[in-house]
Design a protein around this motif. Structure first.
Motif, PDB file in Angstrom:
ATOM      1  N   PRO A  74       0.805  -1.222   0.000  1.00 52.31           N
ATOM      2  CA  PRO A  74       0.000   0.000   0.000  1.00 52.31           C
ATOM      3  C   PRO A  74       0.836   1.269   0.000  1.00 52.31           C
ATOM      4  O   PRO A  74       0.380   2.310  -0.486  1.00 52.31           O
ATOM      5  N   GLU A  75       2.069   1.220   0.522  1.00 54.98           N
ATOM      6  CA  GLU A  75       2.915   2.401   0.557  1.00 54.98           C
ATOM      7  C   GLU A  75       3.178   2.943  -0.849  1.00 54.98           C
ATOM      8  O   GLU A  75       3.118   4.157  -1.088  1.00 54.98           O
ATOM      9  N   GLU A  76       3.473   2.035  -1.779  1.00 54.18           N
ATOM     10  CA  GLU A  76       3.720   2.450  -3.162  1.00 54.18           C
ATOM     11  C   GLU A  76       2.479   3.069  -3.785  1.00 54.18           C
ATOM     12  O   GLU A  76       2.567   4.053  -4.519  1.00 54.18           O
ATOM     13  N   MET A  77       1.322   2.496  -3.488  1.00 56.86           N
ATOM     14  CA  MET A  77       0.082   3.036  -4.054  1.00 56.86           C
ATOM     15  C   MET A  77      -0.222   4.421  -3.499  1.00 56.86           C
ATOM     16  O   MET A  77      -0.625   5.330  -4.235  1.00 56.86           O
ATOM     17  N   PHE A  78      -0.023   4.619  -2.194  1.00 50.00           N
ATOM     18  CA  PHE A  78      -0.291   5.921  -1.590  1.00 50.00           C
ATOM     19  C   PHE A  78       0.646   6.988  -2.166  1.00 50.00           C
ATOM     20  O   PHE A  78       0.242   8.142  -2.337  1.00 50.00           O
ATOM     21  N   ALA A  79       1.877   6.615  -2.470  1.00 47.46           N
ATOM     22  CA  ALA A  79       2.827   7.573  -3.046  1.00 47.46           C
ATOM     23  C   ALA A  79       2.500   7.891  -4.498  1.00 47.46           C
ATOM     24  O   ALA A  79       2.838   8.972  -5.004  1.00 47.46           O
ATOM     25  N   TRP A  80       1.823   6.995  -5.179  1.00 47.10           N
ATOM     26  CA  TRP A  80       1.493   7.127  -6.610  1.00 47.10           C
ATOM     27  C   TRP A  80       0.209   7.922  -6.848  1.00 47.10           C
ATOM     28  O   TRP A  80       0.091   8.676  -7.814  1.00 47.10           O
ATOM     29  N   ALA A  81      -0.762   7.783  -5.960  1.00 44.33           N
ATOM     30  CA  ALA A  81      -2.128   8.214  -6.239  1.00 44.33           C
ATOM     31  C   ALA A  81      -2.370   9.701  -5.989  1.00 44.33           C
ATOM     32  O   ALA A  81      -1.822  10.296  -5.062  1.00 44.33           O
ATOM     33  N   ASP A  82      -3.226  10.280  -6.841  1.00 43.10           N
ATOM     34  CA  ASP A  82      -3.763  11.619  -6.600  1.00 43.10           C
ATOM     35  C   ASP A  82      -5.019  11.549  -5.736  1.00 43.10           C
ATOM     36  O   ASP A  82      -5.343  12.485  -4.999  1.00 43.10           O
TER      37      ASP A  82
ATOM     38  N   GLU B 120     -10.613  -6.386  13.452  1.00 41.47           N
ATOM     39  CA  GLU B 120      -9.483  -6.080  14.329  1.00 41.47           C
ATOM     40  C   GLU B 120      -8.162  -6.050  13.567  1.00 41.47           C
ATOM     41  O   GLU B 120      -7.264  -5.272  13.890  1.00 41.47           O
ATOM     42  N   GLN B 121      -8.043  -6.885  12.551  1.00 41.43           N
ATOM     43  CA  GLN B 121      -6.815  -6.922  11.751  1.00 41.43           C
ATOM     44  C   GLN B 121      -6.625  -5.628  10.972  1.00 41.43           C
ATOM     45  O   GLN B 121      -5.495  -5.169  10.767  1.00 41.43           O
ATOM     46  N   ASN B 122      -7.725  -5.029  10.525  1.00 39.14           N
ATOM     47  CA  ASN B 122      -7.648  -3.806   9.720  1.00 39.14           C
ATOM     48  C   ASN B 122      -7.805  -2.529  10.528  1.00 39.14           C
ATOM     49  O   ASN B 122      -7.811  -1.438   9.954  1.00 39.14           O
ATOM     50  N   LYS B 123      -7.918  -2.634  11.836  1.00 40.60           N
ATOM     51  CA  LYS B 123      -8.058  -1.437  12.660  1.00 40.60           C
ATOM     52  C   LYS B 123      -6.813  -0.561  12.498  1.00 40.60           C
ATOM     53  O   LYS B 123      -5.684  -1.026  12.645  1.00 40.60           O
ATOM     54  N   TYR B 124      -7.038   0.704  12.148  1.00 42.39           N
ATOM     55  CA  TYR B 124      -5.954   1.668  11.902  1.00 42.39           C
ATOM     56  C   TYR B 124      -4.972   1.170  10.837  1.00 42.39           C
ATOM     57  O   TYR B 124      -3.775   1.457  10.904  1.00 42.39           O
ATOM     58  N   PHE B 125      -5.494   0.450   9.850  1.00 42.23           N
ATOM     59  CA  PHE B 125      -4.641  -0.005   8.744  1.00 42.23           C
ATOM     60  C   PHE B 125      -3.992   1.193   8.053  1.00 42.23           C
ATOM     61  O   PHE B 125      -2.818   1.171   7.694  1.00 42.23           O
ATOM     62  N   VAL B 126      -4.791   2.243   7.871  1.00 44.27           N
ATOM     63  CA  VAL B 126      -4.269   3.476   7.274  1.00 44.27           C
ATOM     64  C   VAL B 126      -3.687   4.308   8.408  1.00 44.27           C
ATOM     65  O   VAL B 126      -4.320   5.211   8.946  1.00 44.27           O
ATOM     66  N   ASN B 127      -2.462   3.980   8.761  1.00 45.07           N
ATOM     67  CA  ASN B 127      -1.830   4.577   9.935  1.00 45.07           C
ATOM     68  C   ASN B 127      -0.872   5.699   9.535  1.00 45.07           C
ATOM     69  O   ASN B 127      -0.738   6.041   8.358  1.00 45.07           O
ATOM     70  N   GLN B 128      -0.215   6.252  10.521  1.00 47.77           N
ATOM     71  CA  GLN B 128       0.682   7.372  10.282  1.00 47.77           C
ATOM     72  C   GLN B 128       1.790   7.003   9.303  1.00 47.77           C
ATOM     73  O   GLN B 128       2.114   7.781   8.395  1.00 47.77           O
ATOM     74  N   GLU B 129       2.346   5.824   9.447  1.00 50.66           N
ATOM     75  CA  GLU B 129       3.429   5.390   8.565  1.00 50.66           C
ATOM     76  C   GLU B 129       2.979   5.330   7.113  1.00 50.66           C
ATOM     77  O   GLU B 129       3.701   5.749   6.200  1.00 50.66           O
ATOM     78  N   LEU B 130       1.776   4.801   6.891  1.00 56.54           N
ATOM     79  CA  LEU B 130       1.248   4.701   5.531  1.00 56.54           C
ATOM     80  C   LEU B 130       0.866   6.076   4.993  1.00 56.54           C
ATOM     81  O   LEU B 130       1.170   6.414   3.837  1.00 56.54           O
ATOM     82  N   LEU B 131       0.235   6.888   5.809  1.00 54.15           N
ATOM     83  CA  LEU B 131      -0.242   8.193   5.365  1.00 54.15           C
ATOM     84  C   LEU B 131       0.896   9.148   5.001  1.00 54.15           C
ATOM     85  O   LEU B 131       0.704  10.056   4.187  1.00 54.15           O
ATOM     86  N   GLN B 132       2.064   8.939   5.570  1.00 51.91           N
ATOM     87  CA  GLN B 132       3.193   9.812   5.267  1.00 51.91           C
ATOM     88  C   GLN B 132       3.675   9.676   3.822  1.00 51.91           C
ATOM     89  O   GLN B 132       4.458  10.500   3.357  1.00 51.91           O
ATOM     90  N   ASN B 133       3.160   8.671   3.118  1.00 51.34           N
ATOM     91  CA  ASN B 133       3.520   8.496   1.715  1.00 51.34           C
ATOM     92  C   ASN B 133       2.666   9.332   0.763  1.00 51.34           C
ATOM     93  O   ASN B 133       2.944   9.385  -0.434  1.00 51.34           O
ATOM     94  N   CYS B 134       1.636   9.985   1.269  1.00 50.20           N
ATOM     95  CA  CYS B 134       0.713  10.725   0.404  1.00 50.20           C
ATOM     96  C   CYS B 134       1.396  11.911  -0.275  1.00 50.20           C
ATOM     97  O   CYS B 134       2.247  12.582   0.307  1.00 50.20           O
ATOM     98  N   LYS B 135       0.970  12.180  -1.493  1.00 47.21           N
ATOM     99  CA  LYS B 135       1.359  13.411  -2.171  1.00 47.21           C
ATOM    100  C   LYS B 135       0.679  14.606  -1.498  1.00 47.21           C
ATOM    101  O   LYS B 135      -0.393  14.473  -0.915  1.00 47.21           O
ATOM    102  N   GLU B 136       1.272  15.771  -1.655  1.00 47.78           N
ATOM    103  CA  GLU B 136       0.662  16.979  -1.071  1.00 47.78           C
ATOM    104  C   GLU B 136      -0.628  17.365  -1.788  1.00 47.78           C
ATOM    105  O   GLU B 136      -1.466  18.056  -1.201  1.00 47.78           O
ATOM    106  N   ASN B 137      -0.796  16.923  -3.042  1.00 45.70           N
ATOM    107  CA  ASN B 137      -2.023  17.259  -3.763  1.00 45.70           C
ATOM    108  C   ASN B 137      -3.078  16.163  -3.640  1.00 45.70           C
ATOM    109  O   ASN B 137      -4.145  16.245  -4.243  1.00 45.70           O
ATOM    110  N   ALA B 138      -2.800  15.128  -2.840  1.00 46.32           N
ATOM    111  CA  ALA B 138      -3.708  13.986  -2.768  1.00 46.32           C
ATOM    112  C   ALA B 138      -4.966  14.317  -1.972  1.00 46.32           C
ATOM    113  O   ALA B 138      -4.952  15.142  -1.057  1.00 46.32           O
ATOM    114  N   VAL B 139      -6.057  13.648  -2.335  1.00 49.04           N
ATOM    115  CA  VAL B 139      -7.280  13.695  -1.533  1.00 49.04           C
ATOM    116  C   VAL B 139      -7.600  12.277  -1.083  1.00 49.04           C
ATOM    117  O   VAL B 139      -7.325  11.303  -1.790  1.00 49.04           O
TER     118      VAL B 139
END
Length: 313
Positions: free
Chosen positions: A189-197, A207-226
């Motif tokens: 998912p890190e690569e996808m978050f860095a790629w996507a607009d 329980e396995q997916n709780k906070y799946f989209v965490n700080q570590e993953l979110l830090q890969n977002c582009k500044e123009n991403a929504v």
């Protein structure tokens, strides 16, 4: 056997008629959890929507309860482990893939949120209602040519991918099981978050997916991403999403779900609501993605038929 429908307004007449052939059906449209608790001691079946969270403390009051019917795929509004430990059974839409493929409401709402966010529709409309006509203040963005990353290519994710193709977007996804050769599959998912607009979240909550989209993953977002979330509030780190928005490290968010959304006091201090009130680029709707007249009737009728197929008369 008594069945209590807890939110009977606009409930499927067909489903009610089928249940009435076999059971005593009690219809209420409870507005408070206190009123619900007053009426659950003598019923064997509850048919619920999403207004209330059935906690252990509430279920302990329902001493005769054997079944909970819910026309939903997510079950975080019910303390399922406790209820099942008492011998109860939850009947839901979870795993009913063939039927659910006919339900478009959540994907449609996801797309409505995305269009409204990128086209600045709520904020521009509010400005017009104030008597202004400031066209240059509300320039939006095209969807065509943008990259959409879909987290979870299940039923809703696939429907969203189809919409994206129709709008001329480039589609990528991360999913541990599903695969579509027409779209770009990411190994993590890190690569996808860095790629996507645009990042659209469609993984189921457990329980396995709780906070799946965490700080570590979110830090890969582009500044123009929504970011778009029509899954569950506990899928992402809501506080950190708010920080990214406030620091202009993402350009906008739209969500139909919040953490602890059943708690009125919690909503008053929710970080995403607070940022929305300060004018940050965000849209929040009250968990209405699946709440269309057509889809709710179809799902209530399906759960009714499922219940009748397993009950022993």
């Amino acid at each position: 056997m008594k069945i209590l429908i807890t939110e009977s307004e606009n409930f499927s007449p067909k489903a009610i008629a089928e249940l009435q052939k076999h059971f005593e059906v009690i219809q209420h449209d409870f507005k408070s959890i206190e009123k619900l608790i007053e009426n659950i001691a003598e019923v064997e079946v509850l048919f619920v929507r999403l207004r209330f969270k059935l906690t252990k403390e509430i279920l302990q009051k329902a001493t005769k309860l054997k079944y909970i019917l819910t026309a939903t795929t997510g079950l975080d509004h019910i303390d399922v482990p406790y209820f099942e430990s008492c011998g109860g059974q939850v009947i839901s839409l979870k795993g009913e893939t063939d039927f659910l493929n006919s339900i478009p409401s959540t994907a449609e709402h996801t797309w409505a949120l995305l269009l409204a966010l990128l086209k600045r529709i709520p904020s521009s409309f509010n400005d017009v209602k104030l008597g202004n006509w400031n066209r240059d203040n509300f320039k939006g963005n095209n969807l065509s040519g943008k990259k959409i990353g879909i987290l979870g290519l299940g039923r809703v994710g696939k429907q969203v991918a189809n919409f994206a193709q129709a709008f001329g977007m480039k589609v990528g996804y991360f999913d541990t099981t599903s695969q579509i050769n027409d779209h770009k599959k990411f190994s993590n998912p890190e690569e996808m978050f860095a790629w996507a607009d645009v990042i659209s979240i469609h993984i189921p909550y457990d329980e396995q997916n709780k906070y799946f989209v965490n700080q570590e993953l979110l830090q890969n977002c582009k500044e123009n991403a929504v970011l778009i979330n029509t899954s569950r509030g506990n899928i992402w780190d809501e506080k950190f999403v708010g920080q990214l928005l406030q620091q202009n490290k993402i350009s906008g968010i739209a969500t139909d779900v919040l953490q602890d959304e059943f708690n009125a006091e919690s909503l008053k201090t929710n970080p995403l609501i607070q940022l929305a009130n300060k004018g940050y680029n965000s849209i929040i709707t009250p968990h209405i993605a699946g709440a269309t007249y057509e889809s709710m009737a179809m799902t209530e009728e399906f759960v009714t038929a499922k219940f009748l197929s397993i009950i022993t008369f």
